[in-house]
Write a protein that holds these residues in place. Structure first.
Motif, mmCIF file in Angstrom:
data_model
loop_
_atom_site.group_PDB
_atom_site.id
_atom_site.type_symbol
_atom_site.label_atom_id
_atom_site.label_comp_id
_atom_site.label_asym_id
_atom_site.label_seq_id
_atom_site.Cartn_x
_atom_site.Cartn_y
_atom_site.Cartn_z
ATOM 1 N N GLU A 1 0.840 -1.200 0.000
ATOM 2 C CA GLU A 1 0.000 0.000 0.000
ATOM 3 C C GLU A 1 0.873 1.247 0.000
ATOM 4 O O GLU A 1 1.912 1.287 0.658
ATOM 5 N N ARG A 2 0.418 2.269 -0.710
ATOM 6 C CA ARG A 2 1.000 3.609 -0.587
ATOM 7 C C ARG A 2 -0.031 4.472 0.137
ATOM 8 O O ARG A 2 -1.113 4.721 -0.375
ATOM 9 N N LEU A 3 0.324 4.908 1.342
ATOM 10 C CA LEU A 3 -0.597 5.689 2.163
ATOM 11 C C LEU A 3 -0.133 7.135 2.275
ATOM 12 O O LEU A 3 1.061 7.436 2.148
ATOM 13 N N SER A 4 -1.061 8.016 2.536
ATOM 14 C CA SER A 4 -0.756 9.426 2.773
ATOM 15 C C SER A 4 -1.776 9.986 3.746
ATOM 16 O O SER A 4 -2.869 9.416 3.937
ATOM 17 N N ALA A 5 -1.449 11.118 4.337
ATOM 18 C CA ALA A 5 -2.383 11.755 5.260
ATOM 19 C C ALA A 5 -3.674 12.127 4.542
ATOM 20 O O ALA A 5 -4.771 11.993 5.099
ATOM 21 N N ALA A 6 -3.568 12.582 3.290
ATOM 22 C CA ALA A 6 -4.762 12.960 2.540
ATOM 23 C C ALA A 6 -5.673 11.761 2.322
ATOM 24 O O ALA A 6 -6.905 11.867 2.456
ATOM 25 N N GLN A 7 -5.106 10.627 1.981
ATOM 26 C CA GLN A 7 -5.920 9.429 1.772
ATOM 27 C C GLN A 7 -6.639 9.024 3.051
ATOM 28 O O GLN A 7 -7.815 8.666 3.032
ATOM 29 N N LEU A 8 -5.934 9.083 4.171
ATOM 30 C CA LEU A 8 -6.556 8.675 5.424
ATOM 31 C C LEU A 8 -7.622 9.664 5.882
ATOM 32 O O LEU A 8 -8.591 9.272 6.540
ATOM 33 N N ARG A 9 -7.466 10.939 5.524
ATOM 34 C CA ARG A 9 -8.546 11.895 5.804
ATOM 35 C C ARG A 9 -9.788 11.510 5.012
ATOM 36 O O ARG A 9 -10.917 11.573 5.519
ATOM 37 N N VAL B 1 1.149 7.869 9.670
ATOM 38 C CA VAL B 1 0.924 8.390 8.321
ATOM 39 C C VAL B 1 0.273 9.765 8.376
ATOM 40 O O VAL B 1 0.609 10.668 7.591
ATOM 41 N N GLN B 2 -0.620 9.971 9.317
ATOM 42 C CA GLN B 2 -1.341 11.235 9.422
ATOM 43 C C GLN B 2 -0.426 12.399 9.779
ATOM 44 O O GLN B 2 -0.772 13.562 9.519
ATOM 45 N N ARG B 3 0.733 12.110 10.341
ATOM 46 C CA ARG B 3 1.662 13.201 10.660
ATOM 47 C C ARG B 3 2.930 13.153 9.806
ATOM 48 O O ARG B 3 3.846 13.959 10.009
ATOM 49 N N ALA B 4 2.981 12.225 8.867
ATOM 50 C CA ALA B 4 4.157 12.105 7.999
ATOM 51 C C ALA B 4 4.156 13.208 6.943
ATOM 52 O O ALA B 4 3.122 13.799 6.635
ATOM 53 N N GLY B 5 5.324 13.434 6.380
ATOM 54 C CA GLY B 5 5.460 14.516 5.405
ATOM 55 C C GLY B 5 5.134 14.140 3.983
ATOM 56 O O GLY B 5 5.149 15.003 3.102
#
Length: 291
Positions: free
Chosen positions: A112-120, A204-208
């Protein structure tokens, strides 16, 4: 060949990443949809025709071409390097990629490629709980709903790409394919493993930037099978996290039974523990909380 001999025979197996980087060891043991779509995927049951409609034409092909971006540096695992006895195939979904084995009837690696935007976007997305056998897999090589039925109550259908990571109704529906499941101890799935998934999302939610996550089962000698079709039950499960911005990596390895979550291990320890060299083609500068 007996199950024991199969397990022993995996000691010669190797996986190659595109680009020629070798990874050995693990296989030694072996935006939002339209409103009307939200209703379509909330039924609680799903037919094989409906399941097939969840996937694009490219995703119906046994290839990582449609989901190479789910892997670090867009370098998917080379399926052709997996020994034929594993009957491996590549499966793409909207937000994860599965290296699947028709022998174990489980995923081997889910990326998986995760990002803060995706989790929002994923926050508050309603679970479908509509599990289904993956229609892209030949019937003789896939798990079926009966394998996880009340006849076999000792295991959960354990997500490898978590439902909580899915940012759209269609992605949520795709995550309930049995090709994304392993037989998991219920206490493990609902407590320790749930905490691991939650901890990863918090990071992930706080990653850059992008964070890549590999998840899958480990089959040590003496593993069991479940269900009519003898789906392999993992002895352990792993999750490896790679923060592309900081180039740090860390992993979790949990026995498939009631356990407590221990401090994550660094990449070198993860490799030593699992035999998985999944990031050898990447620069790993450190681990969580370390330089």
């Amino acid at each position: 060949m007996t199950r024991r001999n199969l397990a022993i025979g995996f000691t010669t197996l190797a996986i190659l990443f595109s680009g020629g980087v070798q990874a050995q060891g693990f296989f030694d043991l072996v935006k939002h949809a339209l409103p009307h779509e939200k209703q379509e995927y909330r039924s609680g049951t799903i037919s094989q025709d409906q399941a097939l409609d969840l996937y694009s034409a490219q995703q119906k092909l046994p290839s990582f071409e449609a989901c190479a971006d789910q892997f670090p540096a867009s370098k998917p695992i080379n399926v052709a390097s997996v020994p034929p006895k594993m009957k491996a195939m590549a499966l793409c979904s909207d937000h994860f990629a599965v290296l699947y084995s028709q022998t174990t009837r489980t995923p081997l690696i889910v990326a998986e490629r995760l990002s803060a935007a995706q989790l929002r976007d994923a926050k508050g997305e309603q679970r479908t709980n509509a599990f289904y056998p993956d229609p892209r897999i030949p019937m003789e090589g896939r798990a079926e709903l009966i394998d996880y039925s009340k006849q076999f109550p000792s295991v959960d259908r354990g997500h490898q790409s978590p439902a909580g990571d899915q940012p759209t109704p269609k992605a949520m529906a795709q995550s309930f394919a049995l090709s994304n499941m392993v037989p998991q101890d219920p206490d493990n799935n609902r407590k320790a493993w749930n905490k691991v998934e939650s901890d990863v999302r918090k990071f992930v939610q706080r990653a850059g930037g992008d964070v890549f996550v590999f998840t899958g089962p480990l089959f040590d000698k003496g593993f069991e099978t479940v269900g009519v079709h003898k789906v392999w039950k993992p002895t352990r499960l792993y999750k490896l996290v790679y923060d592309a911005s900081s180039q740090r990596a860390w992993g979790y390895v949990l026995e498939n039974k009631p356990v407590n979550v221990e401090k994550p291990m660094d990449y070198a320890t993860f490799v030593q523990t699992t035999g998985l060299h999944l990031l050898d083609h990447m620069n790993v500068a450190g681990t969580a909380g370390r330089g």
